[in-house]
Motif scaffolding. Sequence first.
Motif, PDB file in Angstrom:
ATOM      1  N   VAL A 136      -8.000 -14.473 -25.103  1.00  0.00           N
ATOM      2  CA  VAL A 136      -9.193 -14.543 -25.953  1.00  0.00           C
ATOM      3  C   VAL A 136      -9.654 -13.137 -26.338  1.00  0.00           C
ATOM      4  O   VAL A 136      -9.966 -12.857 -27.506  1.00  0.00           O
ATOM      5  CB  VAL A 136     -10.310 -15.320 -25.238  1.00  0.00           C
ATOM      6  CG1 VAL A 136     -11.634 -15.178 -25.989  1.00  0.00           C
ATOM      7  CG2 VAL A 136      -9.932 -16.791 -25.107  1.00  0.00           C
ATOM      8  N   MET A 137      -9.684 -12.237 -25.366  1.00  0.00           N
ATOM      9  CA  MET A 137     -10.135 -10.874 -25.658  1.00  0.00           C
ATOM     10  C   MET A 137      -9.148 -10.132 -26.546  1.00  0.00           C
ATOM     11  O   MET A 137      -9.555  -9.349 -27.415  1.00  0.00           O
ATOM     12  CB  MET A 137     -10.382 -10.124 -24.351  1.00  0.00           C
ATOM     13  CG  MET A 137     -11.578 -10.646 -23.577  1.00  0.00           C
ATOM     14  SD  MET A 137     -12.039  -9.580 -22.187  1.00  0.00           S
ATOM     15  CE  MET A 137     -10.654  -9.854 -21.078  1.00  0.00           C
ATOM     16  N   ASN A 138      -7.847 -10.331 -26.333  1.00  0.00           N
ATOM     17  CA  ASN A 138      -6.836  -9.734 -27.210  1.00  0.00           C
ATOM     18  C   ASN A 138      -7.132 -10.029 -28.671  1.00  0.00           C
ATOM     19  O   ASN A 138      -7.076  -9.161 -29.531  1.00  0.00           O
ATOM     20  CB  ASN A 138      -5.450 -10.304 -26.886  1.00  0.00           C
ATOM     21  CG  ASN A 138      -4.741  -9.565 -25.784  1.00  0.00           C
ATOM     22  OD1 ASN A 138      -5.073  -8.433 -25.459  1.00  0.00           O
ATOM     23  ND2 ASN A 138      -3.745 -10.198 -25.197  1.00  0.00           N
ATOM     24  N   VAL A 139      -7.408 -11.290 -28.943  1.00  0.00           N
ATOM     25  CA  VAL A 139      -7.637 -11.733 -30.316  1.00  0.00           C
ATOM     26  C   VAL A 139      -8.982 -11.228 -30.838  1.00  0.00           C
ATOM     27  O   VAL A 139      -9.119 -10.880 -32.017  1.00  0.00           O
ATOM     28  CB  VAL A 139      -7.561 -13.272 -30.397  1.00  0.00           C
ATOM     29  CG1 VAL A 139      -8.003 -13.778 -31.763  1.00  0.00           C
ATOM     30  CG2 VAL A 139      -6.133 -13.739 -30.094  1.00  0.00           C
ATOM     31  N   ALA A 140      -9.978 -11.175 -29.969  1.00  0.00           N
ATOM     32  CA  ALA A 140     -11.323 -10.779 -30.401  1.00  0.00           C
ATOM     33  C   ALA A 140     -11.444  -9.294 -30.715  1.00  0.00           C
ATOM     34  O   ALA A 140     -12.251  -8.899 -31.570  1.00  0.00           O
ATOM     35  CB  ALA A 140     -12.345 -11.160 -29.331  1.00  0.00           C
ATOM     36  N   ALA A 176       5.167 -11.297 -38.066  1.00  0.00           N
ATOM     37  CA  ALA A 176       6.558 -10.961 -37.761  1.00  0.00           C
ATOM     38  C   ALA A 176       6.652  -9.582 -37.120  1.00  0.00           C
ATOM     39  O   ALA A 176       7.397  -9.378 -36.143  1.00  0.00           O
ATOM     40  CB  ALA A 176       7.408 -11.022 -39.027  1.00  0.00           C
ATOM     41  N   LEU A 177       5.886  -8.622 -37.642  1.00  0.00           N
ATOM     42  CA  LEU A 177       5.890  -7.291 -37.043  1.00  0.00           C
ATOM     43  C   LEU A 177       5.372  -7.326 -35.616  1.00  0.00           C
ATOM     44  O   LEU A 177       5.961  -6.728 -34.704  1.00  0.00           O
ATOM     45  CB  LEU A 177       5.034  -6.341 -37.888  1.00  0.00           C
ATOM     46  CG  LEU A 177       4.855  -4.921 -37.323  1.00  0.00           C
ATOM     47  CD1 LEU A 177       6.196  -4.205 -37.218  1.00  0.00           C
ATOM     48  CD2 LEU A 177       3.878  -4.128 -38.177  1.00  0.00           C
ATOM     49  N   MET A 178       4.274  -8.050 -35.399  1.00  0.00           N
ATOM     50  CA  MET A 178       3.694  -8.133 -34.067  1.00  0.00           C
ATOM     51  C   MET A 178       4.663  -8.774 -33.076  1.00  0.00           C
ATOM     52  O   MET A 178       4.869  -8.273 -31.963  1.00  0.00           O
ATOM     53  CB  MET A 178       2.385  -8.919 -34.114  1.00  0.00           C
ATOM     54  CG  MET A 178       1.761  -9.206 -32.741  1.00  0.00           C
ATOM     55  SD  MET A 178       1.354  -7.725 -31.782  1.00  0.00           S
ATOM     56  CE  MET A 178      -0.208  -7.268 -32.535  1.00  0.00           C
ATOM     57  N   LEU A 231      -2.923  -2.912 -38.490  1.00  0.00           N
ATOM     58  CA  LEU A 231      -2.700  -3.726 -39.683  1.00  0.00           C
ATOM     59  C   LEU A 231      -3.486  -5.034 -39.625  1.00  0.00           C
ATOM     60  O   LEU A 231      -3.933  -5.542 -40.656  1.00  0.00           O
ATOM     61  CB  LEU A 231      -1.204  -4.001 -39.848  1.00  0.00           C
ATOM     62  CG  LEU A 231      -0.366  -2.782 -40.243  1.00  0.00           C
ATOM     63  CD1 LEU A 231       1.116  -3.130 -40.246  1.00  0.00           C
ATOM     64  CD2 LEU A 231      -0.789  -2.236 -41.596  1.00  0.00           C
ATOM     65  N   ILE A 232      -3.658  -5.584 -38.430  1.00  0.00           N
ATOM     66  CA  ILE A 232      -4.479  -6.787 -38.298  1.00  0.00           C
ATOM     67  C   ILE A 232      -5.897  -6.506 -38.785  1.00  0.00           C
ATOM     68  O   ILE A 232      -6.502  -7.295 -39.522  1.00  0.00           O
ATOM     69  CB  ILE A 232      -4.495  -7.279 -36.840  1.00  0.00           C
ATOM     70  CG1 ILE A 232      -3.117  -7.842 -36.454  1.00  0.00           C
ATOM     71  CG2 ILE A 232      -5.572  -8.349 -36.631  1.00  0.00           C
ATOM     72  CD1 ILE A 232      -2.981  -8.166 -34.973  1.00  0.00           C
ATOM     73  N   LEU A 249      -6.693 -13.799 -38.347  1.00  0.00           N
ATOM     74  CA  LEU A 249      -5.375 -13.163 -38.487  1.00  0.00           C
ATOM     75  C   LEU A 249      -4.860 -12.689 -37.136  1.00  0.00           C
ATOM     76  O   LEU A 249      -3.677 -12.854 -36.804  1.00  0.00           O
ATOM     77  CB  LEU A 249      -5.484 -11.981 -39.457  1.00  0.00           C
ATOM     78  CG  LEU A 249      -4.231 -11.122 -39.644  1.00  0.00           C
ATOM     79  CD1 LEU A 249      -3.048 -11.959 -40.108  1.00  0.00           C
ATOM     80  CD2 LEU A 249      -4.505  -9.974 -40.619  1.00  0.00           C
ATOM     81  N   SER A 250      -5.749 -12.126 -36.324  1.00  0.00           N
ATOM     82  CA  SER A 250      -5.369 -11.682 -34.981  1.00  0.00           C
ATOM     83  C   SER A 250      -4.880 -12.849 -34.139  1.00  0.00           C
ATOM     84  O   SER A 250      -3.902 -12.729 -33.390  1.00  0.00           O
ATOM     85  CB  SER A 250      -6.575 -11.010 -34.309  1.00  0.00           C
ATOM     86  OG  SER A 250      -6.276 -10.605 -33.003  1.00  0.00           O
ATOM     87  N   SER A 251      -5.544 -13.991 -34.264  1.00  0.00           N
ATOM     88  CA  SER A 251      -5.146 -15.180 -33.502  1.00  0.00           C
ATOM     89  C   SER A 251      -3.722 -15.603 -33.845  1.00  0.00           C
ATOM     90  O   SER A 251      -2.904 -15.851 -32.958  1.00  0.00           O
ATOM     91  CB  SER A 251      -6.118 -16.322 -33.785  1.00  0.00           C
ATOM     92  OG  SER A 251      -5.666 -17.521 -33.218  1.00  0.00           O
ATOM     93  N   VAL A 252      -3.415 -15.671 -35.138  1.00  0.00           N
ATOM     94  CA  VAL A 252      -2.078 -16.086 -35.557  1.00  0.00           C
ATOM     95  C   VAL A 252      -1.037 -15.060 -35.115  1.00  0.00           C
ATOM     96  O   VAL A 252      -0.026 -15.402 -34.492  1.00  0.00           O
ATOM     97  CB  VAL A 252      -2.029 -16.276 -37.086  1.00  0.00           C
ATOM     98  CG1 VAL A 252      -0.608 -16.610 -37.540  1.00  0.00           C
ATOM     99  CG2 VAL A 252      -2.985 -17.378 -37.519  1.00  0.00           C
ATOM    100  N   ALA A 253      -1.280 -13.793 -35.426  1.00  0.00           N
ATOM    101  CA  ALA A 253      -0.291 -12.755 -35.152  1.00  0.00           C
ATOM    102  C   ALA A 253      -0.034 -12.581 -33.663  1.00  0.00           C
ATOM    103  O   ALA A 253       1.121 -12.470 -33.227  1.00  0.00           O
ATOM    104  CB  ALA A 253      -0.761 -11.430 -35.758  1.00  0.00           C
ATOM    105  N   GLN A 254      -1.095 -12.563 -32.856  1.00  0.00           N
ATOM    106  CA  GLN A 254      -0.909 -12.308 -31.433  1.00  0.00           C
ATOM    107  C   GLN A 254      -0.419 -13.537 -30.681  1.00  0.00           C
ATOM    108  O   GLN A 254       0.381 -13.423 -29.748  1.00  0.00           O
ATOM    109  CB  GLN A 254      -2.209 -11.788 -30.827  1.00  0.00           C
ATOM    110  CG  GLN A 254      -2.657 -10.463 -31.434  1.00  0.00           C
ATOM    111  CD  GLN A 254      -3.477  -9.630 -30.479  1.00  0.00           C
ATOM    112  OE1 GLN A 254      -3.046  -9.336 -29.366  1.00  0.00           O
ATOM    113  NE2 GLN A 254      -4.652  -9.236 -30.921  1.00  0.00           N
ATOM    114  N   SER A 255      -0.845 -14.721 -31.063  1.00  0.00           N
ATOM    115  CA  SER A 255      -0.384 -15.923 -30.353  1.00  0.00           C
ATOM    116  C   SER A 255       1.113 -16.109 -30.521  1.00  0.00           C
ATOM    117  O   SER A 255       1.849 -16.298 -29.550  1.00  0.00           O
ATOM    118  CB  SER A 255      -1.138 -17.152 -30.860  1.00  0.00           C
ATOM    119  OG  SER A 255      -2.513 -17.047 -30.571  1.00  0.00           O
TER     120      SER A 255
END
Length: 390
Positions: free
Chosen positions: A110-114, A210-212, A315-316, A329-335
């Motif tokens: 959760v914190m990663n995305v936030a 894809a980059l993440m 980039l996020i 965007l962070s949620s999609v990329a990091q998950s």
Amino acid sequence: MSLRSALLVAGFVLAALNLRPAIAGISPLLDEIMKDVGLTPAGGGGITTVMVVCLGVFGPIAPLLARRIGLDRTLLAGLLVLAAGVVLRGLDGVPTLYAGSAIAAVAIAVMNVAMPGITKQYFPDRVNLMTGVYSSAIVGGAATASALVIPIEHATGYGWRGVSALMAVPALLAALLWLPQALRGQAGPQNGPRPFGVVLRSRVTWYVTALMRLQSLTFYVMLAWLPTIFHDAGLPADQGGYLLSVTNLVQVGATLAVPILAGRRPSQVPFVMGAGLMTVAGYLGMLLAPVAAPWLWMVVLGIGQGASFALALLLIALRAPDPASVTALSSVAQSVGYAVAALGPVLFGLLRQVSGGWTVPLLAGLGALGAQLLAGWFAGRPATVGKAYR
């Protein structure tokens, strides 16, 4: 700087420092944990696997929480749940070991995305600087935890359970520093457009994702197997561990400096490509001449991997127009990124087992880096989620 601003920055940085120790601090203690609770090597490795999988699966909770209670309170809740998880992990019994690890990892997810959304919300004119600060804090927190858990255990005499519980202290301190922001934040459900639909339909989202996921995959492969690669090449086992420490320490400097420079430019393509090519050079060094200049390969690899990680986070924050969209965007990329990264070390080891050496796995890693460069080319071009390239 006012007291309010100082508390904001201090809470932000300390929150970032808490995003990896609960994971990185397990590896040095793993042998002791397995002997204490009677786990097999597979069961011991399962602790980290469970945590990495949770990072991928539970990231999408963050935008839902942020919409309901606000980003500030979402981050505060994550810190408090993290503290509870690491304390639970140290209690007696295998179920609490796994449950506490999973709870801590959910909080970290959760914190990663936030965090990118927090950056966009509080530092809209200094996104590059604060991304560098918090990404270097993430890497530095991991390196510090790996280096200090054993000395702390010896100094305190608490054993692995007590050391695990002590990890709650910096999380609680970060929560205390962040509390003023949470109290001032929006309390009720937030109205307005839901950004997920726009984010999911945008090509930019999938380039950044894809980059993440590819930089995460190539990083976790090295984290798992780098000492073994050098040991099989003929270096002493302890030197392989030192080489891993060197590349992790180098990443701290790269994660701090590169986003500051890259964020000043309309296009981040040169930086993303440069970071990817340095990672390629590190892989090639291990493939072609692992014992010729191992320290050089690790410095080059550390710069490449640290810069790639920080640039993906930058980039996020840059590719979405507002905190809610950045969080989506962070949620999609990091998950997706962490879900794929969890498979990387397993597949790498399987290739080693099937081929009987490290040539095939390292060539596969170079293939993944080629795909990372391609993704970085598109992700690094100036664009905004939902809008065409300029």
